[in-house]
Enzyme design. Structure first.
Site, PDB file in Angstrom:
ATOM      1  N   ASP A  11     -41.646 -26.934  -5.271  1.00  0.00           N
ATOM      2  CA  ASP A  11     -40.434 -26.910  -6.066  1.00  0.00           C
ATOM      3  C   ASP A  11     -40.825 -26.383  -7.449  1.00  0.00           C
ATOM      4  O   ASP A  11     -42.011 -26.352  -7.793  1.00  0.00           O
ATOM      5  CB  ASP A  11     -39.857 -28.325  -6.144  1.00  0.00           C
ATOM      6  CG  ASP A  11     -38.621 -28.407  -7.015  1.00  0.00           C
ATOM      7  OD1 ASP A  11     -37.770 -27.500  -6.927  1.00  0.00           O
ATOM      8  OD2 ASP A  11     -38.508 -29.377  -7.784  1.00  0.00           O
ATOM      9  N   ASP A  13     -38.664 -26.801 -10.942  1.00  0.00           N
ATOM     10  CA  ASP A  13     -38.334 -27.683 -12.062  1.00  0.00           C
ATOM     11  C   ASP A  13     -38.864 -29.089 -11.823  1.00  0.00           C
ATOM     12  O   ASP A  13     -38.545 -29.728 -10.824  1.00  0.00           O
ATOM     13  CB  ASP A  13     -36.818 -27.734 -12.262  1.00  0.00           C
ATOM     14  CG  ASP A  13     -36.253 -26.386 -12.684  1.00  0.00           C
ATOM     15  OD1 ASP A  13     -36.685 -25.882 -13.733  1.00  0.00           O
ATOM     16  OD2 ASP A  13     -35.402 -25.829 -11.961  1.00  0.00           O
ATOM     17  N   ASP A 167     -40.214 -33.345  -6.610  1.00  0.00           N
ATOM     18  CA  ASP A 167     -40.071 -34.434  -7.578  1.00  0.00           C
ATOM     19  C   ASP A 167     -38.723 -35.127  -7.489  1.00  0.00           C
ATOM     20  O   ASP A 167     -38.470 -36.059  -8.255  1.00  0.00           O
ATOM     21  CB  ASP A 167     -40.233 -33.901  -9.005  1.00  0.00           C
ATOM     22  CG  ASP A 167     -39.056 -33.046  -9.428  1.00  0.00           C
ATOM     23  OD1 ASP A 167     -38.483 -33.291 -10.505  1.00  0.00           O
ATOM     24  OD2 ASP A 167     -38.688 -32.117  -8.679  1.00  0.00           O
TER      25      ASP A 167
END
Length: 226
Positions: A11, A13, A167
């Site tokens: 991922d 961000d 996250d």
């Protein structure tokens, strides 16, 4: 000993760039300006890991009206403005990427422009280009598995041979729905107490908060998966 992963999917961000707080601030300011008062923290809680398109659709259903046609462009402009002065790479991520001797790609809910700008500002773009994929390339964003399945297909790798670094709960959910192993990172500045537990509850195989741990974690979890 056999390594059981053939591809690492990052991922962006909150995993590669410490951008979630900045993105939430831009989103909150733009929404508030258009008559939907919301704080950056509320954006974080409600929409972490969700694509801008799907966040917009949720809000439009709530307020029973359309946001301006150029709403995403307004959010993007605010985000990129903040990026210039505030964006940092996640600590130690450059060294971790360099130490992982497997093919890598990025699969992010952001737009291609936002991903490119963020990785460039953080000094990571050249380590990961050209294998960078956006939710704008699939019909459904996270928590649907479409983006991760698309990334695996583009990289010519079976989903079961992929390990995802995420996250957010929608991201972990998407990775698991794609049939992939997910490692949950909770070291970004946006992560609150209890974040690791939420990632594990969503299906993360392990959680960690320091990117220096990542190369060994991938090797260890890969051996366990085999």
């Amino acid at each position: 000993m056999k390594q059981n992963f053939d591809l690492v999917i990052f991922d962006c961000d909150g995993v590669l760039v410490d951008s979630e707080v900045i993105s939430c601030r831009a989103h909150a300011e733009t929404l508030t300006r258009h008559g939907y008062p919301i704080t950056p923290h509320q954006v974080l809680v409600r929409f972490l890991g969700v694509s801008d398109r799907e966040a917009r659709q949720t809000i439009e259903r709530e307020i029973d009206r359309k946001l301006p046609d150029d709403f995403e462009q307004q959010v993007k402009a605010a985000t990129l403005k903040f990026y210039e002065g505030d964006l940092q790479a996640i600590a130690h991520i450059g060294e971790a990427i360099g130490a992982i001797r497997l093919p890598k790609c990025v699969a992010s809910s952001g737009t291609p422009e936002k991903i490119h700008h963020g990785l460039t500002c953080a000094g990571l773009y050249d380590q990961l280009a050209p294998h960078i994929f956006s939710a704008t390339q699939v019909s459904r964003g996270k928590p649907a598995p479409d983006l991760f399945l698309f990334a695996a297909e583009q990289m010519k790798t079976q989903p079961s041979q992929c390990v995802v670094i995420e996250d957010s709960v929608p991201g972990v959910t998407a990775g698991r729905a794609a049939g992939m192993t997910v490692l949950g990172f909770h070291g970004g500045s946006h992560c609150q107490p209890g974040h690791a537990e939420m990632l594990r509850a969503a299906g993360a195989a392990v959680t960690f908060s320091d990117m220096r741990q990542l190369p060994d974690l991938i090797a260890r979890v890969g051996r366990t998966a085999g």
